[in-house]
Write a protein that holds these residues in place. Structure first.
Motif, PDB file in Angstrom:
ATOM      1  N   GLY A  34      48.952 -17.688 -39.699  1.00 42.22           N
ATOM      2  CA  GLY A  34      48.167 -16.493 -40.008  1.00 42.22           C
ATOM      3  C   GLY A  34      46.919 -16.395 -39.144  1.00 42.22           C
ATOM      4  N   ALA A  35      46.244 -17.538 -38.950  1.00 43.77           N
ATOM      5  CA  ALA A  35      45.043 -17.554 -38.105  1.00 43.77           C
ATOM      6  C   ALA A  35      45.402 -17.203 -36.670  1.00 43.77           C
ATOM      7  CB  ALA A  35      44.384 -18.928 -38.168  1.00 43.77           C
ATOM      8  N   THR A  51      36.203 -13.056 -38.043  1.00 46.68           N
ATOM      9  CA  THR A  51      36.005 -14.458 -38.417  1.00 46.68           C
ATOM     10  C   THR A  51      37.232 -15.083 -39.082  1.00 46.68           C
ATOM     11  OG1 THR A  51      35.088 -13.842 -40.560  1.00 46.68           O
ATOM     12  CG2 THR A  51      33.518 -14.119 -38.743  1.00 46.68           C
ATOM     13  N   ALA A  52      38.324 -14.362 -39.152  1.00 49.00           N
ATOM     14  CA  ALA A  52      39.501 -14.850 -39.892  1.00 49.00           C
ATOM     15  C   ALA A  52      40.039 -16.166 -39.332  1.00 49.00           C
ATOM     16  CB  ALA A  52      40.598 -13.793 -39.893  1.00 49.00           C
ATOM     17  N   ALA A  53      40.229 -16.242 -38.036  1.00 46.93           N
ATOM     18  CA  ALA A  53      40.808 -17.451 -37.446  1.00 46.93           C
ATOM     19  C   ALA A  53      39.872 -18.648 -37.589  1.00 46.93           C
ATOM     20  CB  ALA A  53      41.150 -17.217 -35.982  1.00 46.93           C
ATOM     21  N   SER A  54      38.613 -18.469 -37.254  1.00 46.51           N
ATOM     22  CA  SER A  54      37.688 -19.607 -37.322  1.00 46.51           C
ATOM     23  C   SER A  54      37.474 -20.061 -38.767  1.00 46.51           C
ATOM     24  CB  SER A  54      36.357 -19.266 -36.659  1.00 46.51           C
ATOM     25  OG  SER A  54      35.732 -18.183 -37.310  1.00 46.51           O
ATOM     26  N   SER A  56      39.615 -19.865 -41.214  1.00 44.10           N
ATOM     27  CA  SER A  56      40.828 -20.555 -41.632  1.00 44.10           C
ATOM     28  C   SER A  56      40.882 -21.966 -41.062  1.00 44.10           C
ATOM     29  CB  SER A  56      42.058 -19.756 -41.187  1.00 44.10           C
ATOM     30  OG  SER A  56      43.232 -20.406 -41.587  1.00 44.10           O
ATOM     31  N   VAL A  57      40.550 -22.111 -39.806  1.00 45.45           N
ATOM     32  CA  VAL A  57      40.568 -23.432 -39.167  1.00 45.45           C
ATOM     33  C   VAL A  57      39.531 -24.349 -39.826  1.00 45.45           C
ATOM     34  CG1 VAL A  57      40.077 -24.668 -37.015  1.00 45.45           C
ATOM     35  CG2 VAL A  57      41.505 -22.624 -36.989  1.00 45.45           C
ATOM     36  N   LYS A  58      38.349 -23.843 -40.135  1.00 42.48           N
ATOM     37  CA  LYS A  58      37.319 -24.658 -40.799  1.00 42.48           C
ATOM     38  C   LYS A  58      37.796 -25.127 -42.171  1.00 42.48           C
ATOM     39  CE  LYS A  58      33.450 -22.453 -38.469  1.00 42.48           C
ATOM     40  NZ  LYS A  58      32.359 -21.478 -38.596  1.00 42.48           N
TER      41      LYS A  58
END
Length: 100
Positions: A34-35, A51-54, A56-58
């Motif tokens: 998804g990210a 900011t969705a990808a960052s 999610s990764v965090k």
């Protein structure tokens, strides 16, 4: 190396069965997918998914890092998670003894 061992050695080092490890791995893979999709959309349309990808990764990094605390081999492959915890535990014991 036997075929069964190829599939079970790593999961068992984490205290998991093959199926438990598969479920845990997929619980990271799906949000990462998804990210990744959000990052692709953001590349073309920078006003979307800022900011969705960052984020999610965090979230996944924090979850994965702390997961090793419950793992039977955690002290071997993530000793950094235990140094601070041992110091805090010692401080807690000292303050409890002083209070008593």
């Amino acid at each position: 190396m036997g075929l069964k061992r190829l599939f079970t050695e790593h999961p068992s080092s984490l205290g998991e069965s093959y199926m438990q490890h598969m479920r845990a791995s997929l619980s990271y893979a799906v949000p990462l997918l998804g990210a990744s999709l959000a990052a692709f959309v953001h590349a073309a349309f920078p006003f979307l998914f800022k900011t969705a990808a960052s984020a999610s990764v965090k979230r996944l990094y924090n979850r994965m890092s702390n997961r090793c605390v419950a793992c039977p081999s955690g002290r071997l492959h993530r000793p950094d998670l235990f140094v601070g915890r041992m110091e805090v535990a010692a401080e807690d014991r000292g303050s409890q003894q002083r209070a008593a």
